[in-house]
Design an enzyme around this catalytic site. Sequence first.
Site, mmCIF file in Angstrom:
data_model
loop_
_atom_site.group_PDB
_atom_site.id
_atom_site.type_symbol
_atom_site.label_atom_id
_atom_site.label_comp_id
_atom_site.label_asym_id
_atom_site.label_seq_id
_atom_site.Cartn_x
_atom_site.Cartn_y
_atom_site.Cartn_z
ATOM 1 C CB THR A 44 51.253 42.969 56.296
ATOM 2 O OG1 THR A 44 50.045 42.699 55.578
ATOM 3 C CG2 THR A 44 51.198 44.377 56.858
ATOM 4 C CB SER A 77 45.788 33.725 26.167
ATOM 5 O OG SER A 77 45.182 34.878 26.734
ATOM 6 C CB SER A 137 49.950 36.980 37.948
ATOM 7 O OG SER A 137 50.143 37.561 39.216
ATOM 8 C CD GLU A 169 52.215 35.266 40.940
ATOM 9 O OE1 GLU A 169 52.533 36.397 40.521
ATOM 10 O OE2 GLU A 169 51.090 34.990 41.386
ATOM 11 C CG ASP A 181 48.121 38.283 45.696
ATOM 12 O OD1 ASP A 181 47.595 38.816 46.697
ATOM 13 O OD2 ASP A 181 48.746 38.923 44.832
#
Length: 373
Positions: A44, A77, A137, A169, A181
């Site tokens: 949504t 990382s 992410s 993104e 997000d």
Amino acid sequence: PMTPKETPRRILENADNTFEKTFGQKAILTTKAHARVNLIGEHTDYTGGYVLPCLLPYKTTISVADNKSSNEFNVYSELFDEKVSFSDFIRSKDNRWTDYIKGCLSVFFDVNPQLEIAYLNILINTSIPIGRGIASSSALCVAILKMLRNYFGIRYNNNQIAILAHKVERNYVGVSGGIMDQMVSSIGIHGKALFLNCLTHKYELIDLPNNHRFELIDSNIQRDNRNSAYNDRHNQLKKAENIIDVDNLGTVTIDQLDKSLFTDNLIYKRALHVVTENQRTVCAKKFMLKNDMSRFGNLMNLSHTSYSQDFEASSPEIDLLVQRSIESGAIGSRLTGGGFGGFTVSLIEKQNYDDWYKNMRTFYPEERFFEIH
């Protein structure tokens, strides 16, 4: 799989030592951003509707210092145990983790042309399980952009950070998601759900219930938004918007969704999920405000049925996981996140939690269970 209790603590305590070991200097600043779970409101967000996510305890921490020895960005990382150096922001051909870092740098310097590029040493720690639909992410992008904001002293608020992270993104990495997000990762508060209008970016923070708890279970099905059917669903919903002649499916009510307009029943089913899900999310917010969690749980169950049958984003294993959770005493349970794998989220009364957990452990090992708060 990452165990939810010990690993994050161990990782983050070692962050300072690792930075010095890796780069031979101390970090000058650190930033962090958390993962999220969406309690209800799937697909949504990019259709201009409503969502109801909340933050998780799992987070990504970025540590940084100046790189004075070369004109390069050095990024290490811990998760991948890999150090990468680069001086351009060209995206990789094979979807590497560094694309998110390059994307953030590219977008940040693009919108701040007055800045001279400063080459940095960057360390990334994370306790977020990746590829599981809980926005690892987005947390990475938000944490990187907050670091760049703080490093360069740019006056961005957290809302603006979310918009930039979404740009990374969508435009750089190529994931057709909405703003949910990035918004919850950037502006969310622990112990509260974020009710967000994805069209206007207006939001409310609502206390999570005291007498209930939400629990995540890892389906153990790996997903990747770029390689999954996520972008296919996005395109199907855009087709539905063209058929109905609206800019955003999230503004359409069930009465306005005229089945006779659709020659393709598949596209209708996809639209039906989003329109009904949007309605469920608005109702869910009202029930959470009233602490009417039994009706909230019922909406979660209806949401999963729609997600599984109309949107076809679930799988037999995930449907079984949801069914077992409800049979074990959960009031509501559903697949959460972009679909096609990842986590389920279940709502359980605190007094029934021990029985629920004990029963679910007969099916799934301990490391598959993740607490929300």
